[in-house]
Motif scaffolding. Structure first.
Motif, PDB file in Angstrom:
ATOM      1  N   UNK A  80       6.722   9.328  23.918  1.00 54.19           N
ATOM      2  CA  UNK A  80       6.014   9.887  25.062  1.00 54.19           C
ATOM      3  C   UNK A  80       4.935   8.889  25.472  1.00 54.19           C
ATOM      4  N   UNK A  81       4.670   8.798  26.767  1.00 55.86           N
ATOM      5  CA  UNK A  81       3.662   7.851  27.239  1.00 55.86           C
ATOM      6  C   UNK A  81       2.537   8.509  28.024  1.00 55.86           C
ATOM      7  N   UNK A  82       2.642   9.799  28.298  1.00 51.01           N
ATOM      8  CA  UNK A  82       1.612  10.473  29.084  1.00 51.01           C
ATOM      9  C   UNK A  82       0.903  11.535  28.246  1.00 51.01           C
ATOM     10  N   UNK A  83      -0.310  11.849  28.624  1.00 52.13           N
ATOM     11  CA  UNK A  83      -1.062  12.895  27.948  1.00 52.13           C
ATOM     12  C   UNK A  83      -1.518  12.521  26.558  1.00 52.13           C
ATOM     13  N   UNK A  84      -1.618  11.237  26.274  1.00 51.22           N
ATOM     14  CA  UNK A  84      -2.031  10.769  24.955  1.00 51.22           C
ATOM     15  C   UNK A  84      -3.521  10.457  24.957  1.00 51.22           C
ATOM     16  N   UNK A  85      -4.125  10.476  23.784  1.00 52.21           N
ATOM     17  CA  UNK A  85      -5.553  10.191  23.646  1.00 52.21           C
ATOM     18  C   UNK A  85      -5.761   8.894  22.875  1.00 52.21           C
ATOM     19  N   UNK A  86      -6.796   8.187  23.230  1.00 52.11           N
ATOM     20  CA  UNK A  86      -7.243   7.003  22.491  1.00 52.11           C
ATOM     21  C   UNK A  86      -6.124   5.988  22.278  1.00 52.11           C
ATOM     22  N   UNK A  87      -5.477   5.579  23.358  1.00 48.82           N
ATOM     23  CA  UNK A  87      -4.421   4.574  23.292  1.00 48.82           C
ATOM     24  C   UNK A  87      -5.028   3.218  23.625  1.00 48.82           C
ATOM     25  N   UNK A  88      -4.802   2.243  22.764  1.00 48.01           N
ATOM     26  CA  UNK A  88      -5.309   0.895  23.021  1.00 48.01           C
ATOM     27  C   UNK A  88      -4.708   0.370  24.324  1.00 48.01           C
ATOM     28  N   UNK A  89      -5.497  -0.338  25.119  1.00 49.34           N
ATOM     29  CA  UNK A  89      -5.013  -0.798  26.423  1.00 49.34           C
ATOM     30  C   UNK A  89      -3.661  -1.513  26.381  1.00 49.34           C
ATOM     31  N   UNK A  90      -3.423  -2.331  25.366  1.00 56.02           N
ATOM     32  CA  UNK A  90      -2.158  -3.072  25.339  1.00 56.02           C
ATOM     33  C   UNK A  90      -0.951  -2.165  25.051  1.00 56.02           C
ATOM     34  N   UNK A  91      -1.190  -0.904  24.631  1.00 58.38           N
ATOM     35  CA  UNK A  91      -0.096   0.013  24.337  1.00 58.38           C
ATOM     36  C   UNK A  91       0.103   1.094  25.399  1.00 58.38           C
ATOM     37  N   UNK A  92      -0.710   1.082  26.448  1.00 54.29           N
ATOM     38  CA  UNK A  92      -0.570   2.060  27.526  1.00 54.29           C
ATOM     39  C   UNK A  92       0.828   1.932  28.140  1.00 54.29           C
ATOM     40  N   UNK A  93       1.460   3.058  28.396  1.00 52.56           N
ATOM     41  CA  UNK A  93       2.803   3.131  28.991  1.00 52.56           C
ATOM     42  C   UNK A  93       3.909   2.598  28.082  1.00 52.56           C
ATOM     43  N   UNK A  94       3.635   2.490  26.782  1.00 49.08           N
ATOM     44  CA  UNK A  94       4.659   2.076  25.819  1.00 49.08           C
ATOM     45  C   UNK A  94       4.897   3.208  24.830  1.00 49.08           C
ATOM     46  N   UNK A  95       6.145   3.384  24.438  1.00 50.08           N
ATOM     47  CA  UNK A  95       6.449   4.358  23.398  1.00 50.08           C
ATOM     48  C   UNK A  95       6.299   3.693  22.035  1.00 50.08           C
ATOM     49  N   UNK A  96       6.092   4.493  21.003  1.00 44.64           N
ATOM     50  CA  UNK A  96       5.977   3.945  19.653  1.00 44.64           C
ATOM     51  C   UNK A  96       7.334   3.417  19.201  1.00 44.64           C
ATOM     52  N   UNK A  97       8.377   4.208  19.424  1.00 48.13           N
ATOM     53  CA  UNK A  97       9.741   3.796  19.084  1.00 48.13           C
ATOM     54  C   UNK A  97      10.573   3.715  20.357  1.00 48.13           C
ATOM     55  N   UNK A  98      11.585   2.860  20.331  1.00 50.19           N
ATOM     56  CA  UNK A  98      12.514   2.772  21.456  1.00 50.19           C
ATOM     57  C   UNK A  98      13.488   3.947  21.382  1.00 50.19           C
ATOM     58  N   UNK A  99      14.236   4.149  22.443  1.00 40.23           N
ATOM     59  CA  UNK A  99      15.228   5.227  22.445  1.00 40.23           C
ATOM     60  C   UNK A  99      16.253   5.022  21.329  1.00 40.23           C
ATOM     61  N   UNK A 100      16.682   3.786  21.096  1.00 38.86           N
ATOM     62  CA  UNK A 100      17.653   3.538  20.026  1.00 38.86           C
ATOM     63  C   UNK A 100      17.038   3.782  18.659  1.00 38.86           C
ATOM     64  N   UNK A 101      15.784   3.420  18.484  1.00 41.95           N
ATOM     65  CA  UNK A 101      15.118   3.682  17.204  1.00 41.95           C
ATOM     66  C   UNK A 101      15.005   5.182  16.951  1.00 41.95           C
TER      67      UNK A 101
END
Length: 118
Positions: A80-101
């Motif tokens: 998920x990329x929206x509604x998150x708290x305290x995300x480091x700027x370089x990780x904004x709009x990135x998921x932790x895992x890819x869809x394949x992962x």
């Protein structure tokens, strides 16, 4: 929840993600069938017990956004990329895992359902 990819998940890749201290970080909170891994977590249920009789769709949904099931969950939303708290700027709009992962982890978790508790 439907699969996120057209490729099936790979059990061994999923296991590696779950056991990784750099990628999935699952063992910070969970313990599981990883005799080679020291210092497994005890904040969340043991993985073999927690997957229980869940369907792949249910497991996928929990990985994607666990707060849908428990708003106070400390488990991160892995896809998920929206509604998150305290995300480091370089990780904004990135998921932790890819869809394949995500699909690989689901395949691994489903494989635990056929194994006895250790």
């Amino acid at each position: 929840m439907n699969p996120l990819t057209s490729s099936p998940g790979d059990v061994s890749r999923g296991r590696a993600i779950v056991a990784s201290r750099q990628v999935g970080l699952c063992l910070l909170c969970h313990s599981g069938p990883f005799p080679e891994e020291r210092f497994q977590g005890n904040l969340a249920p043991e993985l073999t017990a927690s997957v229980g009789h869940s369907t792949p769709a249910q497991l996928r949904a929990r990985l994607v956004d666990p707060s849908r099931f428990n708003p106070t969950s400390i488990m991160p939303a892995y896809y998920r990329t929206t509604g998150l708290n305290r995300v480091a700027p370089k990780f904004v709009d990135q998921t932790i895992l890819t869809s394949q992962e995500i699909e690989d982890v689901v395949a691994f978790l489903v494989s635990l359902q056929s194994k006895p508790l250790q």
